[in-house]
Design an enzyme around this catalytic site. Structure first.
Site, PDB file in Angstrom:
ATOM      1  N   LEU A  12       6.498  -6.102 -12.553  1.00  0.00           N
ATOM      2  CA  LEU A  12       6.596  -5.384 -13.828  1.00  0.00           C
ATOM      3  C   LEU A  12       7.968  -4.732 -13.983  1.00  0.00           C
ATOM      4  CD1 LEU A  12       5.360  -4.242 -16.427  1.00  0.00           C
ATOM      5  CD2 LEU A  12       4.278  -2.450 -15.060  1.00  0.00           C
ATOM      6  N   THR A 101      -3.598   2.030 -13.274  1.00  0.00           N
ATOM      7  CA  THR A 101      -4.391   0.808 -13.121  1.00  0.00           C
ATOM      8  C   THR A 101      -5.807   0.902 -13.689  1.00  0.00           C
ATOM      9  OG1 THR A 101      -5.369  -0.635 -11.425  1.00  0.00           O
ATOM     10  CG2 THR A 101      -5.045   1.636 -10.809  1.00  0.00           C
ATOM     11  N   TYR A 125      -7.438   2.275  -3.045  1.00  0.00           N
ATOM     12  CA  TYR A 125      -6.354   2.019  -4.012  1.00  0.00           C
ATOM     13  C   TYR A 125      -6.608   2.790  -5.309  1.00  0.00           C
ATOM     14  CZ  TYR A 125      -3.735  -0.439  -7.642  1.00  0.00           C
ATOM     15  OH  TYR A 125      -2.944  -0.725  -8.729  1.00  0.00           O
TER      16      TYR A 125
HETATM   17  N1  LIG Z   1      -0.279  -6.427 -10.090  1.00  0.00           N
HETATM   18  C1  LIG Z   1      -1.326  -6.126 -10.855  1.00  0.00           C
HETATM   19  O1  LIG Z   1      -2.130  -6.996 -11.250  1.00  0.00           O
HETATM   20  C2  LIG Z   1      -1.547  -4.688 -11.279  1.00  0.00           C
HETATM   21  C3  LIG Z   1      -2.731  -4.375 -11.959  1.00  0.00           C
HETATM   22  C4  LIG Z   1      -2.927  -3.056 -12.372  1.00  0.00           C
HETATM   23  C5  LIG Z   1      -1.954  -2.105 -12.130  1.00  0.00           C
HETATM   24  N2  LIG Z   1      -0.810  -2.437 -11.461  1.00  0.00           N
HETATM   25  C6  LIG Z   1       0.199  -1.391 -11.224  1.00  0.00           C
HETATM   26  O2  LIG Z   1       1.410  -1.869 -11.789  1.00  0.00           O
HETATM   27  C7  LIG Z   1       2.527  -1.365 -11.056  1.00  0.00           C
HETATM   28  C8  LIG Z   1       3.508  -2.478 -10.776  1.00  0.00           C
HETATM   29  O3  LIG Z   1       2.875  -3.549 -10.116  1.00  0.00           O
HETATM   30  P1  LIG Z   1       3.704  -4.860  -9.724  1.00  0.00           P
HETATM   31  O4  LIG Z   1       2.731  -5.982  -9.739  1.00  0.00           O
HETATM   32  O5  LIG Z   1       4.964  -4.941 -10.516  1.00  0.00           O
HETATM   33  O6  LIG Z   1       4.060  -4.523  -8.189  1.00  0.00           O
HETATM   34  P2  LIG Z   1       5.172  -5.116  -7.205  1.00  0.00           P
HETATM   35  O7  LIG Z   1       5.688  -6.445  -7.678  1.00  0.00           O
HETATM   36  O8  LIG Z   1       4.606  -5.026  -5.827  1.00  0.00           O
HETATM   37  O9  LIG Z   1       6.353  -4.061  -7.362  1.00  0.00           O
HETATM   38  C9  LIG Z   1       6.268  -2.752  -6.854  1.00  0.00           C
HETATM   39  C10 LIG Z   1       7.660  -2.245  -6.598  1.00  0.00           C
HETATM   40  O10 LIG Z   1       7.602  -0.921  -6.048  1.00  0.00           O
HETATM   41  C11 LIG Z   1       8.418  -0.863  -4.861  1.00  0.00           C
HETATM   42  N3  LIG Z   1       7.843   0.091  -3.928  1.00  0.00           N
HETATM   43  C12 LIG Z   1       6.675  -0.031  -3.238  1.00  0.00           C
HETATM   44  N4  LIG Z   1       6.475   1.047  -2.473  1.00  0.00           N
HETATM   45  C13 LIG Z   1       7.535   1.881  -2.678  1.00  0.00           C
HETATM   46  C14 LIG Z   1       7.900   3.145  -2.165  1.00  0.00           C
HETATM   47  N5  LIG Z   1       7.149   3.764  -1.255  1.00  0.00           N
HETATM   48  N6  LIG Z   1       9.055   3.720  -2.599  1.00  0.00           N
HETATM   49  C15 LIG Z   1       9.840   3.072  -3.493  1.00  0.00           C
HETATM   50  N7  LIG Z   1       9.556   1.859  -4.016  1.00  0.00           N
HETATM   51  C16 LIG Z   1       8.409   1.269  -3.598  1.00  0.00           C
HETATM   52  C17 LIG Z   1       8.360  -2.277  -4.311  1.00  0.00           C
HETATM   53  O11 LIG Z   1       9.429  -2.511  -3.428  1.00  0.00           O
HETATM   54  P3  LIG Z   1       9.198  -3.330  -2.052  1.00  0.00           P
HETATM   55  O12 LIG Z   1       8.392  -4.541  -2.409  1.00  0.00           O
HETATM   56  O13 LIG Z   1      10.577  -3.657  -1.580  1.00  0.00           O
HETATM   57  O14 LIG Z   1       8.453  -2.399  -1.139  1.00  0.00           O
HETATM   58  C18 LIG Z   1       8.454  -3.092  -5.596  1.00  0.00           C
HETATM   59  O15 LIG Z   1       9.773  -3.170  -6.050  1.00  0.00           O
HETATM   60  C19 LIG Z   1       1.937  -0.641  -9.842  1.00  0.00           C
HETATM   61  O16 LIG Z   1       1.964   0.740 -10.113  1.00  0.00           O
HETATM   62  C20 LIG Z   1       0.486  -1.116  -9.759  1.00  0.00           C
HETATM   63  O17 LIG Z   1      -0.354  -0.117  -9.234  1.00  0.00           O
HETATM   64  C21 LIG Z   1      -0.587  -3.715 -11.042  1.00  0.00           C
END
Ligand SMILES: NC(=O)c1ccc[n+]([C@@H]2O[C@H](COP(=O)([O-])OP(=O)(O)OC[C@H]3O[C@@H](n4cnc5c(N)ncnc54)[C@H](OP(=O)(O)O)[C@@H]3O)[C@@H](O)[C@H]2O)c1
Length: 290
Positions: A12, A101, A125
């Site tokens: 995202l 979420t 989570y």
């Molecule tokens: N994916 C889904 O279907 C889904 C559904 C509902 C809600 N969400 C929410 O949407 C948001 C984005 O999801 P996404 O799919 O884009 O996730 P993603 O691709 O895993 O991206 C998350 C980002 O946050 C960084 N990150 C993780 N832990 C961190 C920390 N402790 N400090 C600083 N940076 C950190 C990661 O870096 P590294 O990878 O280098 O650690 C990555 O760049 C999240 O808040 C998630 O809860 C996602």
């Protein structure tokens, strides 16, 4: 306006960076190497240097099984990390968009959840993300807490690894004659492109608060797979998964369809049916390959 995007190389976050930059914002893309959200000191150092007018926090620890196995770490990132970003953005006078979420709900309803519905997470989570929401709401009054669901985009989710659902289905269809997909879990698949555009609109207002931000309509994962194959003309036998085909290691909501009530009440809702998002994604994906 200076915009700091946390989690900028994520599924995202990367789309938010591109969309806000395309809209003329001075975007600072922050990935995990720039700051650790669970450390107040790290967040303070990083954001204070930038003096952003808007902070967007997409960072999360959101691999559901890993969260269950280490709930303390999940809380440190999803709960305290959200608090740290909220406190620092507040001290800098910045607005905050915090991504949450659909997993804050237990999935017992059979009509879409609104922002008014009681959150009752089933797993670590969801609990830690809900804690993050409360911290944000109590730490920075100029917040938008935005719940998204079943997201996909050109860049894969870093936490979950591998391919997004669309790409996984298309890959498996090339490798197998028959696919089984669950038909008893209902979501609204939503592209990150649609969410990023919605966040631009929201960020330009002072309508702070809690928002659901998903495409319109809903489907089971089986129906989503059917639509992917129909729209791409893919020939594969698609069956409903049998009970026990994919045993869940951690409880998850069976129904997590969200209604964008708050966006609609304020005349801000941009989302259309999830099938439009899928069509646009498929076109964008084909375009990026040519
Ligand atoms: N994916 C889904 O279907 C889904 C559904 C509902 C809600 N969400 C929410 O949407 C948001 C984005 O999801 P996404 O799919 O884009 O996730 P993603 O691709 O895993 O991206 C998350 C980002 O946050 C960084 N990150 C993780 N832990 C961190 C920390 N402790 N400090 C600083 N940076 C950190 C990661 O870096 P590294 O990878 O280098 O650690 C990555 O760049 C999240 O808040 C998630 O809860 C996602």
């Amino acid at each position: 306006m200076k915009v700091a995007v946390i989690g900028a190389n994520g599924q995202l976050g990367s789309e938010i960076v591109a969309t806000f930059a395309g809209n003329g914002a001075a975007v600072r893309a922050l990935d995990h190497s720039h700051l650790e959200v669970s450390s107040l000191e790290s967040v303070t150092r990083c954001l204070s240097e930038l003096e952003p007018g808007l902070v967007i926090n997409t960072a999360a620890y959101h691999h559901v099984e890993k969260c269950e196995a280490d709930a303390a770490l999940a809380f440190a990132i999803n709960g305290l990390g959200a608090r740290n970003v909220a406190q620092v953005s507040q001290s800098l006078g910045a607005k905050l968009i915090h991504i949450s979420t659909d997993y804050v709900f237990d999935g017992n309803k059979r009509v879409p959840y609104t922002e008014e519905d009681l959150a009752a997470p089933l797993n670590a989570y969801g609990n830690t993300k809900l804690a993050g929401e409360f911290f944000v709401r109590s730490s920075n009054p100029r917040h938008f807490v935005v719940r998204v669901s079943a997201i996909y985009g050109l860049n894969p989710c870093r936490a979950k690894g591998g391919l997004n659902f669309v790409e996984l289905m298309l890959k498996l269809s090339r490798e197998r004659e028959e696919l089984r997909v669950v038909d008893d879990e209902f979501v609204t698949p939503t592209t990150v492109a649609e969410i990023a555009k919605q966040l631009v609109v929201l960020s330009e207002t002072s309508e702070y608060g809690l928002y659901h931000a998903t495409a319109e309509g809903s489907c089971s994962w089986h129906e989503f797979a059917r639509a992917i194959f129909d729209l791409t003309g893919t020939k594969v036998r698609l069956e409903r998964a049998r009970p026990g085909d994919f045993p869940a290691k951690v409880p998850r909501p069976k129904y997590s369809v969200l209604e964008n009530s708050a966006l609609k009440a304020r005349g801000l809702n941009l989302f259309t049916n999830w099938k439009n998002g899928l069509e646009n994604y498929l076109a964008q994906r084909d375009g990026s390959k040519s």
